[in-house]
Design a protein around this motif. Structure first.
Motif, PDB file in Angstrom:
ATOM      1  N   ARG A   1       0.836  -1.193   0.000  1.00  8.88           N
ATOM      2  CA  ARG A   1       0.000   0.000   0.000  1.00  8.88           C
ATOM      3  C   ARG A   1       0.876   1.250   0.000  1.00  8.88           C
ATOM      4  NH1 ARG A   1      -3.454  -0.844   5.236  1.00  8.88           N
ATOM      5  NH2 ARG A   1      -1.319  -1.104   5.981  1.00  8.88           N
ATOM      6  N   VAL A   2       0.219   2.371  -0.245  1.00  6.31           N
ATOM      7  CA  VAL A   2       0.956   3.638  -0.239  1.00  6.31           C
ATOM      8  C   VAL A   2       1.513   3.915   1.155  1.00  6.31           C
ATOM      9  CG1 VAL A   2       0.765   6.108  -0.674  1.00  6.31           C
ATOM     10  CG2 VAL A   2      -0.481   4.511  -2.109  1.00  6.31           C
ATOM     11  N   GLU A   3       0.745   3.571   2.183  1.00  8.40           N
ATOM     12  CA  GLU A   3       1.223   3.796   3.558  1.00  8.40           C
ATOM     13  C   GLU A   3       2.471   2.970   3.850  1.00  8.40           C
ATOM     14  OE1 GLU A   3      -1.794   3.012   2.693  1.00  8.40           O
ATOM     15  OE2 GLU A   3      -2.962   4.839   3.125  1.00  8.40           O
ATOM     16  N   ASP A   4       2.498   1.724   3.361  1.00  7.55           N
ATOM     17  CA  ASP A   4       3.687   0.893   3.561  1.00  7.55           C
ATOM     18  C   ASP A   4       4.897   1.475   2.826  1.00  7.55           C
ATOM     19  OD1 ASP A   4       2.092  -0.823   5.014  1.00  7.55           O
ATOM     20  OD2 ASP A   4       1.594  -2.043   3.268  1.00  7.55           O
ATOM     21  N   PHE A   5       4.660   1.992   1.630  1.00  4.20           N
ATOM     22  CA  PHE A   5       5.763   2.624   0.903  1.00  4.20           C
ATOM     23  C   PHE A   5       6.261   3.864   1.632  1.00  4.20           C
ATOM     24  CE2 PHE A   5       7.200   5.816  -2.182  1.00  4.20           C
ATOM     25  CZ  PHE A   5       8.275   5.151  -2.740  1.00  4.20           C
ATOM     26  N   ARG A   6       5.358   4.646   2.210  1.00  5.67           N
ATOM     27  CA  ARG A   6       5.784   5.821   2.971  1.00  5.67           C
ATOM     28  C   ARG A   6       6.597   5.416   4.203  1.00  5.67           C
ATOM     29  NH1 ARG A   6       5.901   9.549  -0.688  1.00  5.67           N
ATOM     30  NH2 ARG A   6       3.870  10.126  -1.535  1.00  5.67           N
ATOM     31  N   LEU A   7       6.217   4.317   4.836  1.00  8.57           N
ATOM     32  CA  LEU A   7       7.012   3.831   5.967  1.00  8.57           C
ATOM     33  C   LEU A   7       8.401   3.408   5.518  1.00  8.57           C
ATOM     34  CD1 LEU A   7       4.369   1.733   7.967  1.00  8.57           C
ATOM     35  CD2 LEU A   7       5.345   3.960   8.575  1.00  8.57           C
TER      36      LEU A   7
END
Length: 303
Positions: free
Chosen positions: A90-96
């Protein structure tokens, strides 16, 4: 010599001055056309208008943050590239992941700054800017790494496409429907394009129509030949048009395009191709040509 407390105070004063300077410059800009026209059309315009033309300070900070996020990869762009990569991240995982890169780069930059400051006096502002640049470079590099992976995957899909298209054409010519042919080829083949076909069949088994699944493949891929292939399959399933000749023609076009790309790449790298000739093959040829004569002259002079 500047003490750490004095250096910190100077850095804070410098940062505060930069923020105030930016805020003052933003406040003196000319209002946008929408802000100037909105008060006069408020009774007929559905766009909410604010009584004050000036932009608040949190809005300015939000705009600056949006500009920074866009520079290192916006959420919509990241979501699009993750979809093209076929990743479940997900985008959130990529941001992490991007935040971990930033944290690691910041730690390295801080350690280097402390070592430099311990060896010789250095302006704290320069060290602070160095740390900020390192963190932004790490975020940008993480975003570029995602783009590189997408490009490599789509290049592999483009190389696999002629073979997959020929297999589908053979299956359809044998009497199978396009859906059954896609399912058979995706089950037997391996590679990035086969994974996309399996994703298409998963969408079909989840309740979607075949045309919608192929339209989704055409919209998310960045390869033109595969997009045209998916649109042709969707049209064939909807209208029942012949598909064998279309698949053979697309496979031939893909091979011709790959051949042209290879020739163009060789033409662009013609100078680089001369490097091993000039610096490796030519010196060895010269040595083989002149070395026996040099040895003969040495023997003759020795006698």
């Amino acid at each position: 010599m500047i003490t750490p407390a004095t250096g910190g105070a100077m850095a804070g004063a410098f940062a505060l001055g930069v923020v105030l300077l930016g805020a003052g410059w933003a406040g003196t800009r000319r209002p946008a056309l929408l802000d100037r026209v909105a008060p006069y059309v408020r009774d007929v315009s559905p766009i909410p208008a604010d009584d004050s033309v000036s932009v608040s300070f949190p809005d300015r900070l939000r705009a600056i943050g949006t500009a920074v996020v866009t520079a290192i990869g916006g959420d919509d762009d990241v979501r699009r590239r993750l979809d093209r990569l076929g990743s479940a991240v997900r985008v959130e995982d990529f941001r992490l992941r991007q935040l971990r890169w930033v944290g690691a780069a910041s730690g390295i930059c801080i350690a280097i700054s402390l070592l430099v400051a311990a060896r010789r006096p250095t302006a704290p502002v320069a060290l602070l800017v160095f740390c900020w640049v390192g963190a932004l470079a790490a975020a940008w590099w993480c975003d570029r790494d995602l783009t590189r992976r997408v490009v490599e995957r789509e290049r592999a899909m483009e190389q696999e496409f002629p073979t997959i298209a020929d297999l589908l054409a053979l299956a359809v010519a044998a009497g199978e429907s396009p859906t059954v042919a896609v399912q058979r080829v995706s089950a037997l083949a391996h590679g990035e394009l086969a994974d996309e076909l399996r994703r298409v069949m998963a969408d079909v088994h989840a309740g979607g129509t075949v045309a919608e699944a192929f339209d989704a493949l055409a919209s998310r891929t960045g390869v033109g030949s595969i997009s045209r292939f998916a649109e042709a399959l969707a049209g064939a399933v909807e209208r029942g048009t012949p598909l064998v000749d279309v698949l053979h023609a697309q496979a031939a076009d893909a091979r011709e395009s790959a051949r042209r790309s290879l020739i163009e790449s060789g033409g662009r790298r013609e100078v680089l191709m001369m490097v091993p000739v000039v610096f490796a093959i030519l010196p060895v040829t010269v040595v083989f040509a002149f070395y026996p004569g040099v040895v003969g002259l040495q023997l003759t002079s020795g006698n």
